[in-house]
Design a protein around this motif. Structure first.
Motif, PDB file in Angstrom:
ATOM      1  N   UNK A  47       0.807  -1.224   0.000  1.00 36.72           N
ATOM      2  CA  UNK A  47       0.000   0.000   0.000  1.00 36.72           C
ATOM      3  C   UNK A  47       0.843   1.278   0.000  1.00 36.72           C
ATOM      4  N   UNK A  48       0.207   2.358  -0.414  1.00 34.82           N
ATOM      5  CA  UNK A  48       0.874   3.666  -0.426  1.00 34.82           C
ATOM      6  C   UNK A  48       1.312   4.036   0.986  1.00 34.82           C
ATOM      7  N   UNK A  49       2.465   4.699   1.128  1.00 36.05           N
ATOM      8  CA  UNK A  49       2.906   5.136   2.451  1.00 36.05           C
ATOM      9  C   UNK A  49       1.853   6.035   3.113  1.00 36.05           C
ATOM     10  N   UNK A  50       1.764   5.903   4.427  1.00 32.13           N
ATOM     11  CA  UNK A  50       0.767   6.679   5.181  1.00 32.13           C
ATOM     12  C   UNK A  50       0.987   8.185   4.965  1.00 32.13           C
ATOM     13  N   UNK A  51       2.245   8.592   4.919  1.00 33.82           N
ATOM     14  CA  UNK A  51       2.534  10.026   4.751  1.00 33.82           C
ATOM     15  C   UNK A  51       1.916  10.536   3.441  1.00 33.82           C
ATOM     16  N   UNK A  52       1.972   9.745   2.397  1.00 34.88           N
ATOM     17  CA  UNK A  52       1.415  10.155   1.089  1.00 34.88           C
ATOM     18  C   UNK A  52      -0.108  10.186   1.155  1.00 34.88           C
ATOM     19  N   UNK A  53      -0.669   9.164   1.781  1.00 31.81           N
ATOM     20  CA  UNK A  53      -2.147   9.112   1.859  1.00 31.81           C
ATOM     21  C   UNK A  53      -2.681  10.292   2.663  1.00 31.81           C
TER      22      UNK A  53
END
Ligand code: MLT
Length: 410
Positions: A47-53
């Motif tokens: 999954x996409x990194x949390x920072x990006x989300x």
């Protein structure tokens, strides 16, 4: 009747990955119970990194407010992202790249094809062999080649073999070339060029007025010292190289789409009447005419890659995929398979056993182990006898794949 672009008819049957998908679907239909593990196309799984989300969610909220809503953005990308790219990817490595030399786009695949729009028809093009098929196919489409021979090599292109015989280091062309594609860390072989080796290419381009298209989409996977992350780490490269970079493989943006291309203002070409012409304004013109920019939300997500949290999370992703590569390598080596790559890249490049061709090995793996990889010959004639496995997958799939490989090849 409308005339078609005849050059498309020279293309081999299909683009490699759709062709693999077609064969896998046919197998799957005939064997619906088979649990197929795909290590073919290099598509991320985590999954996409949390920072990006989080950054994207915040940007979506901004888009929901009249005061902070945004319509068309700058075609070249928002300053916040271009500045972050320059600070983290270039200045931090001593490369003097300016923000307005960075063009944010929706993918390096598109950019490596689109860049041909601004180059003349009569350029001589050099590519390594095996190679990312997009470089070849887009030149065929643009009419810069003749027909392919029975090994699939197109007349008019200069092929530079990269095999175990030359330690996967391409030799400089022996005939004059104008445009040179280099991809490092390399897709498909997973091998790298050290700085002194890359310098030979920069020096060659400077001496021969050639331009290098440097695809560094996999730079985040470099683990060893003395391997340049950017071609601009080599002195003089700004005068001779365009660099393609992407958020696809480091931050998992293959479905989200964000990349960038660096076109230095010092880069020059020649017009047909022999005068010098800067490349930057041509690419700017092309980009602004045919592209309306990456969405604000996605660019905020990409910017977050450079935050402290983003950097940590991206590093975790990279380490995860590299560990997958290392498991694949170890498993294959334990049953006597010769393996390259996978140390500074998410691709493992293996020598097919028992003299099997790349497609024979593809069929064997698919039918006996229900594993899918990519036949080396699909990347070019010099890839015959090799096979690529992608480390982009879940750990459980990699563990299972390694067990199956050991059982089948051991
Ligand atoms: C590959 O498998 O070679 C890559 O996924 C291709 C790409 O990034 O377009």
């Amino acid at each position: 009747m409308a005339l078609v672009n005849d050059h498309f008819l020279k293309l081999k049957a299909g683009y490699l990955f759709p062709e693999i998908a077609r064969r896998v679907n046919a197998f799957s239909e005939a064997n619906p119970e088979a649990n197929i593990i795909k290590l073919g196309i290099g598509d991320v799984t985590e999954p996409l990194p949390e920072a990006c989300r989080s950054a994207m969610l915040k940007a979506i909220e901004e888009m929901g407010n009249r005061e902070t809503f945004r319509g068309y953005g700058p075609e070249q990308g928002y300053d916040f992202l271009r500045n972050a790219i320059v600070a983290h990817d270039y200045r931090s490595r001593g490369c003097d790249i300016a923000a307005d030399e960075v063009f944010v786009s929706d993918g390096s695949k598109c950019d490596t094809g689109n860049i041909l729009d601004i180059f003349g028809q009569d350029n001589k093009v050099a590519i390594t062999d095996p190679v990312y098929p997009v470089y070849v196919d887009t030149n065929v489409m643009a009419g810069r080649t003749g027909e392919p021979d029975d090994q699939g090599r197109y007349a008019g292109l200069t092929y530079l073999p990269v095999t175990e015989e030359n330690n996967f280091t391409p030799a400089l062309p022996t005939e004059p070339v104008d445009l040179i594609y280099l991809c490092y860390p390399n897709n498909p072989t997973g091998t790298v060029l050290r700085k002194d080796e890359l310098k030979k290419w920069v020096d060659y381009a400077r001496e021969n007025n050639a331009i290098i298209f440097y695809d560094a989409a996999y730079e985040a996977f470099i683990t060893e010292d003395d391997i340049p992350h950017s071609i601009y780490e080599v002195e003089g490269a700004k005068d001779v190289a365009i660099e393609f970079r992407s958020f696809s493989k480091n931050a998992g943006f293959t479905g989200t789409r964000c990349a960038f291309t660096v076109v230095p203002k010092t880069l020059r070409g020649t017009t047909s009447d022999g005068s010098e012409q800067a490349i930057h304004p041509l690419w700017n013109r092309r980009h602004c005419t045919k592209f309306n920019g990456v969405s604000y939300v996605i660019q905020r997500g990409a910017e977050a890659v450079y935050s402290d949290n983003g950097q940590d999370q991206v590093q975790t992703l990279i380490s995860f995929y590299l560990e997958n590569a290392s498991l694949l390598r170890a498993g294959l080596e334990s049953v006597g398979i010769t393996v390259y790559g996978g140390v500074n890249a998410p691709y493992v490049w293996i020598k097919t056993p028992d003299g099997l061709t790349s497609w024979e090995f593809f069929d064997k793996l698919l039918s006996e182990t229900h594993l899918v990889g990519t036949p080396g010959s699909g990347f070019g004639a010099s890839g015959e006898g090799y096979f690529r496995l992608s480390a982009f997958n879940s750990r459980s799939n990699i563990d299972e794949a390694v067990e199956r490989l050991k059982k089948s090849l051991g």
